[in-house]
Design a protein around this motif. Structure first.
Motif: not given
Length: 464
Positions: A188, A274-280, A427
């Motif tokens: 990061e 956070a990964t789960r959320e970013s992947l939808g 990113d």
């Protein structure tokens, strides 16, 4: 010997020129996968030889392969010092969909201290930094702290189909003590990472055939097995409901993570939610007894990459297709051998093929074995000290779920340790529209590379 302040000043004084040169490099559409860009590939290779010679390297040449050329150069005037082989790739991905780019992909643009262009971070920008680090050291000191060879490939984005043959034929030319590659991201902003492990790769195409030709579903429905149904059943048999791969013997050679690595993984600031959320997605998926990082970095995977057959146009065509097809790939971990895994998959397919079907397979190009280097290796620790000196942060030691074919080739054919010290960011949209490179990491990375070469020069033994 000049101190770091001297080449820091050099980088500041020459920053605008360096960025203009990088933009000129990025403006060359060196897309390796498209035959229409063959001339651009040659132009990019020649551009690199000119830049390498201007930086102070010697014998910069374009070496032809059965595909796109390799650029080589050397500076071997540091007696009794190690030899560092710098690898990078000057080819880039296609730019589709073009409409999603905010500015043309081969018209480099700087906005908000980010450089936008195809290849800005993968890998032209990071490759270019090594040339400018060499230039700065030569300008400030008149010499390099170590011997250096560079090997810049033009086919990495198409799985390096000719690179293994090139290395096999040129082992004496490429002989070195360590390979350094900048084609990976930081963890990061402000947090460097050294990738000490990569997964291997193998894949195959499955061709399933039933009757001799497509059939009318009204006249023949209920009489023959539909190959598309059969393919769905066959593919479903490869992976259990919990994500475990159901192929007999698939895990036989997998080396388990050490307790030290498991502890190190647990310390990495990874947010699975956070990964789960970013992947939808509603939930992450995989073997439940392993953490998300362990599954991604240290457990093998099998994925269906595509499946097709039958009518795919608009409207309806009431047909029972005669055949169905699919492509699958596996990411492999320490201990697994691509050829053995492919054989086990083929045995499974034959054992589980649906009644009335014939199954044939063909191995896909781009096989690679997994790779890892102990984090205690002197070259890895030299990179860590360089990161600390410039970023002010201890790097994280991480694996990655991806594959860099050249890494495995250098390791298998030449038994060389590889240091993966990148300066991109996760990113930065590599392989996607609006690829870009944070210029703060361009600036800091230049200094880090210089520090790394100094650290390598100070090693009494590079092999530990």
């Amino acid at each position: 010997m000049a101190d770091t302040v001297q080449y820091d000043t050099y980088f500041k004084e020459n920053r605008e020129r360096h960025l203009q040169e990088l933009q000129a490099f990025l403006s060359i559409p060196s897309i390796s996968s498209l035959p229409s860009h063959q001339a651009d590939m040659e132009r990019a290779a020649k551009w690199l030889t000119t830049e390498l010679m201007a930086a102070g390297m010697e014998n910069a040449i374009v070496l032809q392969t059965a595909g796109h050329p390799v650029v080589y150069a050397e500076w071997l005037n540091a007696p009794d010092k190690p030899t560092v082989l710098i690898y990078g790739h000057y080819d880039v991905q296609p730019v589709d969909p073009l409409a999603l780019w905010d500015t043309p992909p081969f018209e480099p643009t700087i906005r908000d201290e980010k450089l936008y262009a195809r290849g800005a971070t993968d890998d032209k920008g990071q490759l270019f930094m090594h040339i400018k680090a060499i230039e700065a050291l030569m300008a400030c000191r008149g010499e390099l702290p170590v011997n250096i060879k560079v090997c810049f490939e033009g086919e990495e984005e198409i799985a390096s189909p000719h690179f293994e043959a090139f290395v096999a034929e040129n082992q004496d030319l490429l002989a070195a003590d360590v390979v350094v590659i900048s084609d990976t991201p930081l963890w990061e902003a402000g947090q460097p990472a050294i990738y000490y492990g990569l997964k291997g790769l193998c894949g195959l195409q499955i061709d399933l055939r039933g009757q001799k030709e497509d059939l009318h579903s009204g006249f023949f429905g209920g009489l023959v097995h539909n190959p598309l149904h059969a393919m769905a059943q066959l593919l479903a048999s490869l992976v259990a409901e919990d994500g475990r791969i159901a192929i007999e013997g698939f895990y036989d050679d997998v080396k388990s993570l050490s307790e030290e690595e498991k502890t190190a993984f647990a310390r990495i600031p990874y947010d699975a939610e956070a990964t789960r959320e970013s992947l939808g997605v509603e939930s992450l998926f995989g073997e439940p007894e392993y953490s998300a990082l362990e599954r991604n970095w240290a457990r093998p995977t099998l994925d269906i990459n595509g499946m097709w057959g039958g009518f795919q146009g608009e409207g309806t065509k009431t047909v029972i297709p005669a055949e169905a097809h699919a492509k699958i790939t596996c990411r492999l971990v320490d201990g697994q051998v691509p050829e053995r895994i492919l054989e086990k998959i083929e045995q499974h397919l034959q054992k589980h093929k649906p009644a009335g079907m014939t199954v044939s397979t063909s191995w896909l190009p781009g096989k690679a074995s997994p790779y890892s280097t102990p984090v205690s290796h002197p070259a890895i620790q030299a990179a860590a000290r360089a990161y600390i000196a410039t970023y002010g942060a201890e790097p994280l030691y991480t694996r990655v779920g991806g594959t860099i074919p050249a890494v495995e080739v250098f390791h298998r054919l030449m038994h060389l340790p590889i240091v993966l010290m990148g300066f991109g960011m996760p990113d930065e949209n590599y392989h996607a529209p609006n690829e870009h490179f944070y210029l703060v990491n361009f600036d800091t990375g230049l200094r880090t590379i210089c520090c790394f070469l100094d650290e390598i020069a100070g090693l009494t033994s590079i092999n530990g």
